[in-house]
Design an enzyme around this catalytic site. Structure first.
Site, short mmCIF file in Angstrom:
data_model
loop_
_atom_site.label_atom_id
_atom_site.label_comp_id
_atom_site.label_asym_id
_atom_site.label_seq_id
_atom_site.Cartn_x
_atom_site.Cartn_y
_atom_site.Cartn_z
N PHE A 75 53.47 19.25 -26.43
CA PHE A 75 52.52 18.34 -25.91
C PHE A 75 51.59 18.48 -24.80
O PHE A 75 50.66 18.37 -24.56
CB PHE A 75 53.45 17.22 -25.48
CG PHE A 75 54.12 16.40 -26.68
CD1 PHE A 75 53.15 15.75 -27.43
CD2 PHE A 75 55.59 16.33 -27.16
CE1 PHE A 75 53.62 14.89 -28.61
CE2 PHE A 75 55.79 15.90 -27.93
CZ PHE A 75 55.09 14.95 -29.06
N GLY A 76 52.21 19.53 -23.80
CA GLY A 76 51.70 19.79 -22.52
C GLY A 76 50.46 20.77 -22.89
O GLY A 76 49.25 20.66 -22.48
N GLU A 82 69.23 7.83 -31.61
CA GLU A 82 68.53 7.77 -33.03
C GLU A 82 69.16 8.30 -34.33
O GLU A 82 69.11 8.06 -35.25
CB GLU A 82 66.98 8.23 -32.69
CG GLU A 82 66.42 7.12 -31.77
CD GLU A 82 64.90 7.82 -31.24
OE1 GLU A 82 64.21 7.01 -30.53
OE2 GLU A 82 64.76 8.98 -31.44
N GLY A 100 52.57 27.73 -25.23
CA GLY A 100 53.12 26.74 -25.69
C GLY A 100 52.23 25.74 -26.33
O GLY A 100 51.32 25.43 -25.51
N ALA A 122 57.44 12.95 -23.40
CA ALA A 122 56.19 13.51 -23.92
C ALA A 122 55.09 13.14 -22.87
O ALA A 122 54.08 13.94 -22.47
CB ALA A 122 55.85 12.86 -25.25
N GLN A 123 55.12 11.80 -22.24
CA GLN A 123 53.89 11.62 -21.38
C GLN A 123 53.60 12.29 -20.04
O GLN A 123 52.59 12.64 -19.94
CB GLN A 123 54.20 10.19 -21.17
CG GLN A 123 53.51 9.21 -22.19
CD GLN A 123 52.09 9.30 -22.41
OE1 GLN A 123 51.21 9.61 -21.47
NE2 GLN A 123 51.68 9.20 -23.73
C1 LIG Z 1 64.85 15.84 -30.86
C2 LIG Z 1 63.88 15.51 -29.58
C3 LIG Z 1 63.27 14.08 -29.67
C4 LIG Z 1 62.50 13.67 -28.60
N1 LIG Z 1 62.01 12.41 -28.76
C5 LIG Z 1 61.29 11.93 -27.69
C6 LIG Z 1 60.52 10.48 -27.75
O1 LIG Z 1 61.15 9.92 -28.56
N2 LIG Z 1 59.65 10.15 -26.90
C7 LIG Z 1 59.39 11.18 -25.75
O2 LIG Z 1 58.46 10.79 -25.00
N3 LIG Z 1 60.07 12.29 -25.73
C8 LIG Z 1 60.97 12.88 -26.77
N4 LIG Z 1 61.29 13.99 -26.81
C9 LIG Z 1 61.01 15.04 -25.35
C10 LIG Z 1 59.33 15.37 -25.69
O3 LIG Z 1 59.57 15.97 -26.92
C11 LIG Z 1 59.32 16.64 -24.71
O4 LIG Z 1 59.49 16.09 -23.34
C12 LIG Z 1 57.89 17.25 -24.72
O5 LIG Z 1 57.79 17.82 -26.07
C13 LIG Z 1 57.64 18.25 -23.67
O6 LIG Z 1 56.45 18.79 -23.83
P1 LIG Z 1 56.14 20.25 -23.49
O7 LIG Z 1 54.74 20.47 -23.95
O8 LIG Z 1 56.74 20.51 -22.13
O9 LIG Z 1 57.12 21.37 -24.25
P2 LIG Z 1 57.24 21.15 -25.94
O10 LIG Z 1 56.42 19.97 -26.61
O11 LIG Z 1 58.61 21.23 -26.43
O12 LIG Z 1 56.42 22.63 -26.61
C14 LIG Z 1 56.72 23.64 -26.05
C15 LIG Z 1 56.07 24.89 -27.13
O13 LIG Z 1 56.37 26.04 -26.42
C16 LIG Z 1 56.58 27.01 -27.28
N5 LIG Z 1 57.23 28.26 -26.58
C17 LIG Z 1 58.42 28.09 -26.00
N6 LIG Z 1 59.02 29.21 -25.72
C18 LIG Z 1 57.68 30.06 -25.85
C19 LIG Z 1 57.42 31.56 -26.01
N7 LIG Z 1 58.24 32.27 -25.20
N8 LIG Z 1 56.33 31.98 -26.49
C20 LIG Z 1 55.43 31.05 -27.16
N9 LIG Z 1 55.96 29.89 -27.26
C21 LIG Z 1 56.83 29.34 -26.87
C22 LIG Z 1 57.41 26.10 -28.40
O14 LIG Z 1 57.16 26.82 -29.80
C23 LIG Z 1 56.84 24.68 -28.37
O15 LIG Z 1 55.88 24.60 -29.34
C24 LIG Z 1 62.19 14.59 -27.76
C25 LIG Z 1 62.56 15.94 -27.60
C26 LIG Z 1 63.30 16.34 -28.94
C27 LIG Z 1 63.88 17.74 -28.74
#
Ligand SMILES: Cc1cc2nc3c(=O)[nH]c(=O)nc-3n(C[C@H](O)[C@H](O)[C@H](O)COP(=O)(O)OP(=O)(O)OC[C@H]3O[C@@H](n4cnc5c(N)ncnc54)[C@H](O)[C@@H]3O)c2cc1C
Length: 433
Positions: free
Chosen positions: A14-15, A169, A11, A312-313
Site C-alpha cells: 500500500f505504501g 475474520e 515494496g 492500510a491507511q
Molecule cells: C491478512 C491481513 C489482513 C489485513 N487486513 C486489513 C484490513 O482489513 N484493513 C487494513 O487497513 N489493514 C489490513 N491489514 C494491514 C495492512 O495490509 C497493512 O497495514 C498494509 O499492507 C501496510 O502497507 P505497507 O506498504 O507498509 O506494507 P505491505 O502492504 O505489506 O507491502 C510490503 C511489500 O514489500 C514487499 N517486500 C517485503 N520485503 C521485501 C524485500 N526484502 N524486497 C523486496 N520487496 C519486499 C512485500 O512483498 C510487499 O509487497 C491486513 C494485513 C494482513 C496481513
C-alpha cells in the site's frame, strides 16, 4: 542530457504503490519500484482466499499492469538483500544494484512468533498469497482425509491464535465454510459441532475498536459457534495441540497464528535505528534521522509520537506524503511533518455481520456495518477486473452459500511405480493373504 532524479521504492504494498503512483508522472524523476513478488496484494481480503471464497487473482494484482500507463516507473522483480546508505544503492537477490538519489523503504511486516515455541513448525501464518493457498489446501484436504477414513473426524478442529481483525475474520469465515458448504458436501461427517476456537491474550476481541464493538463481534462469533477464549496466552504449540498458559491443551489439526507481526527483516539490513516491533525510527517528515534522502513508509516506519496502527491507511497516506516531500526537496523547499487522518476502521465477522467505527464517534455493527464493509472493500480494491470478479463471487456466494474456489492445490500424482524387470518376483503386497 537533463539529470533525472532517481527514486528507488522498496515494496509494492500500500505504501510503496502510493509513492510510485504519485511520482510516476513526474518528468524530472525516474522511479524504480522493487518487490520480491510481481503482484500487489490486497491484504484485507486474503482471508477469503484462505477460506475458498475468492481466488488469488481476485486479491492480487500484477504490479507491471498497475504502471502500464506510467512508463517512468520501472518495475523490478527481486528481493532486496542489501541497502548501502553511504553509497546510496540497493542490491537485490540476483546481485543487481540500483543507485538512488532518494530511497523509500516500504517493505511492511512479517508474521511474528514472539518466541513462542512451536509456532514456526506447527502453525499457519496468513502473511502472503502463498500462505493463504497453503491454509486453504490444508483445510480442504483435511476434510477429504477424514471422509476417506484416513484420519479421525475429531482431528478437524481449528484453533486461531490472535483475535485482531485477521483472526476474527478468519474464524467467522471458516465457521461459515464448514456450516454452509462442507456440511452439505461431506454428509457422512458430523461437522455441525466441529470446534473452532479463537484464542486471545487480551481481554477482548478486536482490541483497537470501541469496547461495545468488541463485545458485539465476540457475541456474533459465539452465536455462530466459534468458541472465544480471552485473557489467555499460548505457552507452546506442538503438532496437533495448542498448549495454553493456564495448562489446557486444545487439540487441532489446523492452527493459525494471527497473533501479530514484526517489521520486515529489511529494516535490520539497512543498519539504522529500530524501535518498537523492529520498525525503522523516522523523523516527523518520515525521513530517517541524519539521512534526509531516505524515507520509511507504512508498517515498517515508526515516526515520533504514539505508534500508528499497522493498517492500510497510514501506509497510503504516508506514501503520498513522502512523494510530496521528495518533490519539495528537489525544489529546494523544506519538508513537512506527516499528519495521519484517521478515516475509521472496519472488520467483518461473516454474512450480514461486521463492525465499523469512525473518528466522529459513529459506530455500526450487524447488517449496516457489513454493507459498509462490502462497499468500502470493493472501492479500495485495485482494478476493474478484480472489482467485477469479487462482486460476482460475493453475489454468487451470498445467494447460493457456495464457495467457488474450493480447489485443493499441490496434491500431486504419486510417481508411477517402476515396472519390475521381466522374470523378477513382484514385491510382496501387505494385503495379500
Ligand atoms: C491478512 C491481513 C489482513 C489485513 N487486513 C486489513 C484490513 O482489513 N484493513 C487494513 O487497513 N489493514 C489490513 N491489514 C494491514 C495492512 O495490509 C497493512 O497495514 C498494509 O499492507 C501496510 O502497507 P505497507 O506498504 O507498509 O506494507 P505491505 O502492504 O505489506 O507491502 C510490503 C511489500 O514489500 C514487499 N517486500 C517485503 N520485503 C521485501 C524485500 N526484502 N524486497 C523486496 N520487496 C519486499 C512485500 O512483498 C510487499 O509487497 C491486513 C494485513 C494482513 C496481513
Amino acid at each position: 542530457m537533463e539529470h533525472r532524479s532517481k527514486v528507488v521504492v522498496v515494496g509494492a504494498g500500500f505504501g510503496g504503490l502510493a509513492v510510485a503512483r504519485e511520482l510516476g508522472d513526474d518528468p524530472t524523476m525516474d522511479v524504480t519500484l522493487i518487490d520480491g513478488n510481481n503482484y500487489h496484494t490486497f491484504w484485507p481480503l486474503l482471508y477469503q482466499v484462505a477460506t475458498a471464497g475468492l481466488d488469488t487473482s481476485d486479491v492480487c494484482f500484477p504490479v507491471r499492469r498497475i504502471f502500464r500507463r506510467q512508463p517512468r516507473v520501472s518495475v523490478v522483480l527481486g528481493w532486496v538483500t542489501g541497502i548501502d546508505l553511504d553509497r546510496r544503492e540497493v542490491t537485490v537477490d540476483d546481485e543487481r544494484t540500483f543507485p538512488y538519489d532518494h530511497l523509500v523503504i516500504a517493505a511492511g511486516t512479517v508474521s511474528a512468533s514472539f518466541g513462542v515455541p512451536g509456532v514456526e513448525e506447527h502453525t499457519f501464518p496468513l502473511k502472503s498469497a502463498d500462505d493463504a493457498l497453503d491454509l486453504r489446501t490444508h483445510l480442504l484436504a483435511g476434510f477429504e482425509r477424514a471422509a476417506a477414513g484416513r484420519s479421525p473426524q475429531g482431528d478437524l478442529a481449528v484453533v486461531i491464535v490472535g483475535a485482531g481483525p485477521t483472526g476474527v475474520e478468519l474464524a467467522g469465515s471458516i465457521r461459515e465454510l464448514v456450516d454452509k458448504v462442507l456440511c452439505r458436501e461431506f454428509p457422512a461427517l458430523d461437522l455441525a459441532n466441529l470446534p473452532i476456537t479463537l484464542v486471545e491474550l487480551g481481554d477482548r476481541v478486536l482490541a483497537p475498536f470501541h469496547p461495545d464493538l468488541s463485545a458485539a463481534a465476540a457475541r456474533a462469533l459465539q452465536l455462530r459457534g466459534v468458541a472465544v477464549e480471552l485473557g489467555v496466552g499460548v505457552e507452546r504449540v506442538e503438532a496437533g495441540t495448542v498448549v495454553l498458559a493456564d495448562g489446557r491443551h486444545l487439540a487441532a489439526s489446523t492452527i493459525v497464528w494471527a497473533a501479530g507481526v514484526t517489521a520486515s527483516p529489511l529494516a535490520r539490513l539497512a543498519g539504522v535505528e529500530l524501535g518498537k516491533g523492529g520498525r525503522i525510527v523516522t523523523d516527523a517528515d518520515l525521513s530517517l534521522p541524519g539521512r534526509p534522502e531516505v524515507f520509511a513508509v507504512g508498517d515498517i516506519a515508526l515516526p515520533p509520537g504514539p505508534p500508528l496502527a499497522q493498517v492500510a491507511q497510514p501506509a497510503i497516506q504516508g506514501g503520498r506524503h513522502v512523494a510530496a516531500q521528495i518533490r519539495a526537496r528537489l525544489a529546494g523547499q523544506p519538508t513537512r511533518p506527516f499528519r495521519y487522518r484517521d478515516r475509521g476502521s472496519m472488520a467483518t465477522i461473516g454474512r450480514n455481520s461486521a463492525v465499523a467505527e469512525f473518528p466522529n464517534g459513529w459506530r455500526f455493527h450487524g447488517v449496516i456495518g457489513w454493507a459498509m464493509w462490502l462497499v468500502l472493500h470493493l472501492v479500495e480494491l485495485i482494478g476493474f477486473r478484480n472489482r467485477a470478479s469479487v462482486l460476482v463471487n460475493w453475489v454468487w456466494n451470498y445467494l447460493t452459500y457456495d464457495r467457488g474456489a474450493r480447489i485443493i492445490l499441490r496434491h500431486r500424482m504419486p510417481p508411477a511405480p517402476t515396472p519390475a524387470p521381466p522374470g523378477s518376483r513382484r514385491a510382496p503386497d501387505p494385503d495379500d493373504p
